[in-house]
Design an enzyme around this catalytic site. Structure first.
Site, mmCIF file in Angstrom:
data_model
loop_
_atom_site.group_PDB
_atom_site.id
_atom_site.type_symbol
_atom_site.label_atom_id
_atom_site.label_comp_id
_atom_site.label_asym_id
_atom_site.label_seq_id
_atom_site.Cartn_x
_atom_site.Cartn_y
_atom_site.Cartn_z
ATOM 1 N N ARG A 173 21.350 73.735 -13.009
ATOM 2 C CA ARG A 173 21.756 72.708 -13.968
ATOM 3 C C ARG A 173 21.354 71.307 -13.505
ATOM 4 N NH1 ARG A 173 27.925 73.123 -15.032
ATOM 5 N NH2 ARG A 173 27.948 73.247 -12.747
ATOM 6 N N ARG A 177 15.733 63.921 -16.512
ATOM 7 C CA ARG A 177 15.593 63.191 -17.766
ATOM 8 C C ARG A 177 14.304 62.385 -17.765
ATOM 9 N NH1 ARG A 177 21.048 61.036 -16.780
ATOM 10 N NH2 ARG A 177 22.558 62.540 -17.574
ATOM 11 N N ARG A 250 32.796 75.691 2.495
ATOM 12 C CA ARG A 250 32.316 74.520 3.207
ATOM 13 C C ARG A 250 33.465 73.521 3.227
ATOM 14 N NH1 ARG A 250 28.375 74.423 6.607
ATOM 15 N NH2 ARG A 250 27.711 72.315 6.060
ATOM 16 N N ARG A 282 26.870 61.254 2.443
ATOM 17 C CA ARG A 282 26.943 60.092 1.561
ATOM 18 C C ARG A 282 27.988 59.105 2.066
ATOM 19 N NH1 ARG A 282 29.744 62.409 -4.048
ATOM 20 N NH2 ARG A 282 31.665 63.202 -3.134
ATOM 21 N N GLU A 302 30.960 60.794 4.569
ATOM 22 C CA GLU A 302 31.309 62.202 4.388
ATOM 23 C C GLU A 302 30.381 63.098 5.209
ATOM 24 O OE1 GLU A 302 31.683 63.511 0.382
ATOM 25 O OE2 GLU A 302 32.888 61.778 -0.237
ATOM 26 N N TYR A 350 34.566 76.652 -7.859
ATOM 27 C CA TYR A 350 34.466 75.201 -7.851
ATOM 28 C C TYR A 350 34.622 74.695 -9.275
ATOM 29 C CZ TYR A 350 33.056 70.434 -7.176
ATOM 30 O OH TYR A 350 33.059 69.077 -7.157
ATOM 31 N N ASP A 352 35.190 71.575 -12.002
ATOM 32 C CA ASP A 352 35.286 70.167 -12.355
ATOM 33 C C ASP A 352 36.701 69.918 -12.860
ATOM 34 O OD1 ASP A 352 32.682 69.432 -11.708
ATOM 35 O OD2 ASP A 352 31.908 70.004 -13.680
#
Length: 367
Positions: A173, A177, A250, A282, A302, A350, A352
């Site tokens: 996914r 663009r 993880r 990040r 992180e 996982y 959202d």
């Protein structure tokens, strides 16, 4: 803790809080417990010098489900924050997700046709028809240059595995663009709750009995006796005492620092470090989630690492071995007459945030 409740909810994260609110609205009595000393689970935000710090990693709410959007906004108002991360590769900056800004920064191309031609040229060199792993999937989607610059190092740090050893579906996914649009999500609604996620959770739990610093498994028999039914949001394998072995995750560790007198550290809420040499994945600068103008700032680096028993589980490793193991635990869960398993850890999935809310609505609707 005496008395009888209709429901005991183990965990005050998003699934537990939404479930509690909906049950209370239906007239059910609820007791929530959490082993941590705060509500909210991993969406908990802590106020530091006026800045709402995402203690367990950045959470950006997005959904195309109008009912869910109206639901969360009924508790607190959400701002207009748009997730537009930046990638830092050895000091060079690129816009994410992959769009015309990225392609211009990478190759100097200025039109969608030029970008498509460049990607197709690179894809053609590899003759990949059926991608067998993440590396092949990435190259077949976006070409070699972007894969090696912006995907490979970051992904291998995040998962602790070579891209050739990771399944292709992880990035199927991947947003690509051919417009100058840095908005990471395609969803209709997006934002951050004003005042932080803790305010959202606390509003949901108003009027509910909540006990913090309580480990369910230290007092399981006593706690189970307090309610007719249980909603369990913790690790499913722990509930069954790891009788088939541990599921893998993880985990993430954070180095969070208050920078006094620094008004703006990196100019963006999220900057990914995509080279393999930088040890962290990040840096989050929390004030930018809410357009903060404080004289100080708070940053979090992180680090992703392999989960070990005792670590905080974050991302399920949904490979064949673990999914087969989860199926065995789920079979046990399905046999529990008075226990409902829900959420990221209990369903080994996982989620959202909007999907957690949808799932809680579905589960409570079935009761």
């Amino acid at each position: 803790m005496s008395g009888k409740y209709d429901f005991l909810i183990v965990g005050t994260g998003l699934f537990g809080a939404v479930s509690a609110y909906l049950l209370k609205k239906k007239g059910r009595s609820v007791l929530l417990i959490d082993k941590r000393n705060h509500v909210g689970g991993n969406v908990y935000t802590k106020n530091v010098n006026g800045i709402n710090v995402h203690q367990y990693g950045a959470h950006i709410f997005h959904t195309s489900n109008k009912d869910v959007w109206q639901f969360v906004n009924s508790f607190v108002e959400f701002n207009r924050y748009t997730n537009s991360p930046v990638a830092n590769y050895k000091g060079r900056l690129y816009n994410l997700p992959f769009n015309m800004n990225t392609f211009y920064q990478m190759w100097g191309v200025k039109t969608p046709e030029e970008a498509k031609t460049k990607i197709e040229e690179q894809k053609a060199e590899y003759h990949i028809e059926n991608p067998k792993n993440l590396e092949e999937q990435a190259i077949s989607l976006i070409g070699k240059d972007i894969y090696e610059t912006l995907i490979k190092g970051y992904t291998q740090k995040q998962w602790g595995r070579k891209c050739t050893d990771l399944p292709a579906f992880i990035i199927q996914r991947l947003p690509v663009r051919f417009t100058f649009d840095n908005n990471y999500f395609n969803d209709k609604y997006q934002g951050i709750p004003e005042g932080g996620y803790t305010a959202l959770i606390e509003r949901m739990l108003e009027g509910c009995d909540v006990r913090l610093g309580v480990d369910y498994f230290d007092r399981k028999e006593e706690l189970d006796a307090l309610a007719d039914r249980i909603i369990y949001t913790g690790e499913i394998d722990r509930y069954f005492n790891y009788q088939y072995g541990h599921l893998q995750y993880r985990t993430v560790t954070f180095e969070t620092e208050l920078l006094e007198g620094v008004e703006n550290y990196q100019g963006n809420a999220v900057v990914n470090y995509t080279d393999a040499e930088t040890p962290y994945t990040r840096i989050i600068e929390h004030k930018h989630f809410e357009y903060g103008t404080q004289p100080d700032t708070v940053i979090s680096k992180e680090y992703s690492k392999e989960w070990q028993p005792g670590d905080e589980p974050y991302y399920p490793v949904n490979d064949t071995r673990n999914m087969e193991l989860y199926a065995r635990y789920k079979a046990l869960a399905d046999m529990q007459e008075n226990v409902i398993f829900g959420g990221r850890l209990a369903e080994y999935k996982y989620y959202d945030m909007h999907k957690v809310i949808e799932r809680a609505m579905e589960v409570i609707g079935e009761i």
